[in-house]
Design a protein around this motif. Sequence first.
Motif, PDB file in Angstrom:
ATOM      1  N   VAL A 377       1.872  14.623   6.420  1.00 27.44           N
ATOM      2  CA  VAL A 377       1.268  14.022   5.226  1.00 27.44           C
ATOM      3  C   VAL A 377       1.540  14.899   4.003  1.00 27.44           C
ATOM      4  O   VAL A 377       1.952  14.411   2.941  1.00 27.44           O
ATOM      5  CB  VAL A 377      -0.254  13.821   5.421  1.00 27.44           C
ATOM      6  CG1 VAL A 377      -0.919  13.423   4.101  1.00 27.44           C
ATOM      7  CG2 VAL A 377      -0.516  12.772   6.482  1.00 27.44           C
ATOM      8  N   ILE A 378       1.332  16.216   4.141  1.00 28.54           N
ATOM      9  CA  ILE A 378       1.532  17.117   3.004  1.00 28.54           C
ATOM     10  C   ILE A 378       3.001  17.145   2.598  1.00 28.54           C
ATOM     11  O   ILE A 378       3.335  17.168   1.403  1.00 28.54           O
ATOM     12  CB  ILE A 378       1.037  18.538   3.348  1.00 28.54           C
ATOM     13  CG1 ILE A 378      -0.460  18.504   3.685  1.00 28.54           C
ATOM     14  CG2 ILE A 378       1.270  19.484   2.171  1.00 28.54           C
ATOM     15  CD1 ILE A 378      -1.014  19.834   4.167  1.00 28.54           C
ATOM     16  N   THR A 379       3.914  17.121   3.578  1.00 29.89           N
ATOM     17  CA  THR A 379       5.348  17.084   3.273  1.00 29.89           C
ATOM     18  C   THR A 379       5.707  15.824   2.498  1.00 29.89           C
ATOM     19  O   THR A 379       6.470  15.861   1.520  1.00 29.89           O
ATOM     20  CB  THR A 379       6.175  17.158   4.568  1.00 29.89           C
ATOM     21  OG1 THR A 379       5.864  18.381   5.244  1.00 29.89           O
ATOM     22  CG2 THR A 379       7.667  17.110   4.277  1.00 29.89           C
ATOM     23  N   THR A 380       5.136  14.700   2.919  1.00 35.83           N
ATOM     24  CA  THR A 380       5.382  13.432   2.225  1.00 35.83           C
ATOM     25  C   THR A 380       4.848  13.488   0.799  1.00 35.83           C
ATOM     26  O   THR A 380       5.510  13.048  -0.152  1.00 35.83           O
ATOM     27  CB  THR A 380       4.715  12.273   2.992  1.00 35.83           C
ATOM     28  OG1 THR A 380       5.276  12.198   4.303  1.00 35.83           O
ATOM     29  CG2 THR A 380       4.922  10.951   2.272  1.00 35.83           C
ATOM     30  N   ILE A 381       3.643  14.027   0.625  1.00 33.50           N
ATOM     31  CA  ILE A 381       3.067  14.158  -0.715  1.00 33.50           C
ATOM     32  C   ILE A 381       3.963  15.027  -1.587  1.00 33.50           C
ATOM     33  O   ILE A 381       4.225  14.710  -2.757  1.00 33.50           O
ATOM     34  CB  ILE A 381       1.638  14.736  -0.630  1.00 33.50           C
ATOM     35  CG1 ILE A 381       0.686  13.688  -0.038  1.00 33.50           C
ATOM     36  CG2 ILE A 381       1.150  15.184  -2.006  1.00 33.50           C
ATOM     37  CD1 ILE A 381      -0.714  14.202   0.245  1.00 33.50           C
ATOM     38  N   ALA A 382       4.470  16.140  -1.011  1.00 31.38           N
ATOM     39  CA  ALA A 382       5.353  17.031  -1.775  1.00 31.38           C
ATOM     40  C   ALA A 382       6.613  16.311  -2.228  1.00 31.38           C
ATOM     41  O   ALA A 382       7.102  16.514  -3.344  1.00 31.38           O
ATOM     42  CB  ALA A 382       5.722  18.248  -0.925  1.00 31.38           C
TER      43      ALA A 382
END
Length: 758
Positions: A377-382
């Motif tokens: 999720v955090i990678t996608t947000i980044a």
Amino acid sequence: MSVHQTSEKVKYWKMESPQTCCEQGHQNLEAMKAGMFLRKVKSRTWKRPRHYKLQEDCKTVAYKSSWAIKSYSTFSISDVEAVREGHQSEALLNVADEFPADRCFTLVFRGRRGNLDLVADSAKEAQAWIRGIRALMDNMENMDESTKLDQWISDWFLKADLNKDGRINFKEAKKLLKMMNVNMNEEHACCLFMTADKSESGTLEGQEFVEFYKMLTERTEVLDLFHYHSSDGQSLSQCDLEEFLREEQLEREGSHEHALQLIDRYEPSDTARKNHSMSVDGFLMYLMSREGCIFNPERQSLFQDMSQPLAHYYISSSHNTYLMEDQLKGPSSVEAYIQTLKRGCRCVEVDCWNGSNGEPVVYHGHTLTSKILLKDVITTIANYAFKASEYPLIVSIENHCSVEQQEVMARYFRDILGDMLLTNTVEGVSSELPSPEALKRKILLKGKKIGMESESPTGEVSDEDEAAEMNKDSLASESPSTDGKKSKHNLCKELSDLMFCKSVHFHSFEHSRMSANPHEMSSFSESKARKYSKEAGSDFVLHNTRQLTRVYPSGMRTDSSNYCPVDMWNMGCQIVALNFQTAGMEMDLNDGLFTQNGCSGYILKPEILRKKERLFDPENPEEHEDHHPLLFSVKVISGQQLPKVKQKDWSIVDPLVRVEIHGVPLDQAKQETKYIDNNGFNPRWNESLQFTIHTPELALVRFVVEDYDTTSRNDFIGQYTLPFTCIQPGYRHVHLLSKDGTSIHPSSIYVHIKITQL
């Protein structure tokens, strides 16, 4: 759509077909037209071959299962928003060990339609489809309105030409009329057909079909307007057009130069352009253009002051962002974050829970919704945080993790987000929050935070108000998978230190006014927010001039339905979180509000909601000293090419138009026209509707077209929503959108707008 198609505009029919046009400069299309088997992937265990083939119109892809004999399904290239290469989806990541990245690609569709994950037999075949579809998408993207029109006419011709001999007979023409959503008297249709059949062959070919189409689409309401303003009855001179823009359209730029610009931009005839005049075809193209649209183009680009404190803006906000469907058993997916962020959303939610192997997961706790890894999720947000907007992204964290997994969370946020993560916050330094401009390309975390050293680092970690609401209301809490107890964990200092916005329990407006810091944020359920708005509207508005407020849907909304956001915006609430995955009126209003200001996800609140010294109560707007009501008059004139609701050959819509006003309670209103029997192609209403708008700066206008039904609920055809302050007066087209917010070109309604002081 043309009133009288000029000879210059029909060269398309005589010179080249859509097939020839598409083939130019692109060899991959031949391979796509020949067709090939591609493996459709849904999961690690669901991988099935399908035969995909580009149709001769170069705009449609047909596909079928290996076991199907004739039943092809189709999708349009115009529905494809993006093509991703490699393992750029959850499904393809799950099979990365089986299929190399150079054979994999994903088609991302507009609206809420799911992605299509495909695997080719070779990298060469994958590239043929990837490059071919991208080329076709670019071709469609770069078309001007005139070419789109030609393409649309071409579509109908190809559909009507049942035996594919390049001509249509009267039987095919009658079928075409049904397909085009018009129920016409057969004798009249035969007369039009014979008139268009100049060769007297009993069939219509290219140019003859255009003539037939011209007669079908003749816009007498536009012709009348054109002739009224034309000095010679044949064209609009530069002076005629200037007068029309100034007197009818009330355009400030109704100058000589502006009229000439419109002639150069929209007049199809070289001769007319040289004479600085506009034909009826050019006039219609202007009326159908972005400049002739009801939405003022000046307000579609970034036009607002972005240097004020964050609390002075509405912020496009998502609830349960990880969900693709309902919140009981729907799938969680990083794709939901991608779609939401690409729509300009500036506040997303992440619900974090303890996962196996020390890896925090994201899902809707104590339900059957699937789980995804927090690091994904955090990678996608980044990767997607600033694709649609450069203004700050707020990540609202629902933290249900142990201290050990909170430490993992903190590490992921720091390592993956890097310099994008804003961490240098100090409590009590400033009397107000920084501005969107000052926080460009920064990600702000919102959640529980250890404040002063004297504060205990223990207690309920998740947002107190939402956790309590969910425990009280949610049917999911009755699930056997939950122990019915609220978990309590220590709060990890490493994670606490990363929080920009501190989640705090709301005590009272007085308490907030006396002691709250600007970075503190309270969350309210929709019912609690509505209660405060009724009991203490002015206090709520004043609170929101200083503090950020987040409102979220009731836990009872297990189907992920939405509440009306307008009631919360009226109070100045900034973060009004909606389930973006659920289409409907509520998301139409959200899209309508945030379409302005460059789709940046930030809208400067009206001055009445920003001034601390002048209290405004939405329940009593007439008591405000700046109360200046307006009379809003809408003449609904006609409709154009409305889509069929039911695809049966015999079904024709009976359309009506409803105009809705959404704003302060005193402004809430709706009126509708009568319905037109059996005509979705070119219905004429000519009905006037009138509304009194007391607080125009808070009003949204929603145009809805429905198919009238005497025995059941009317069927939805299309809608368009925009802020009242973005409306252009005069003769305007309202270009309709589908239920999921995508264009249904060339469907529109033609209206005349008048706004006057009362």
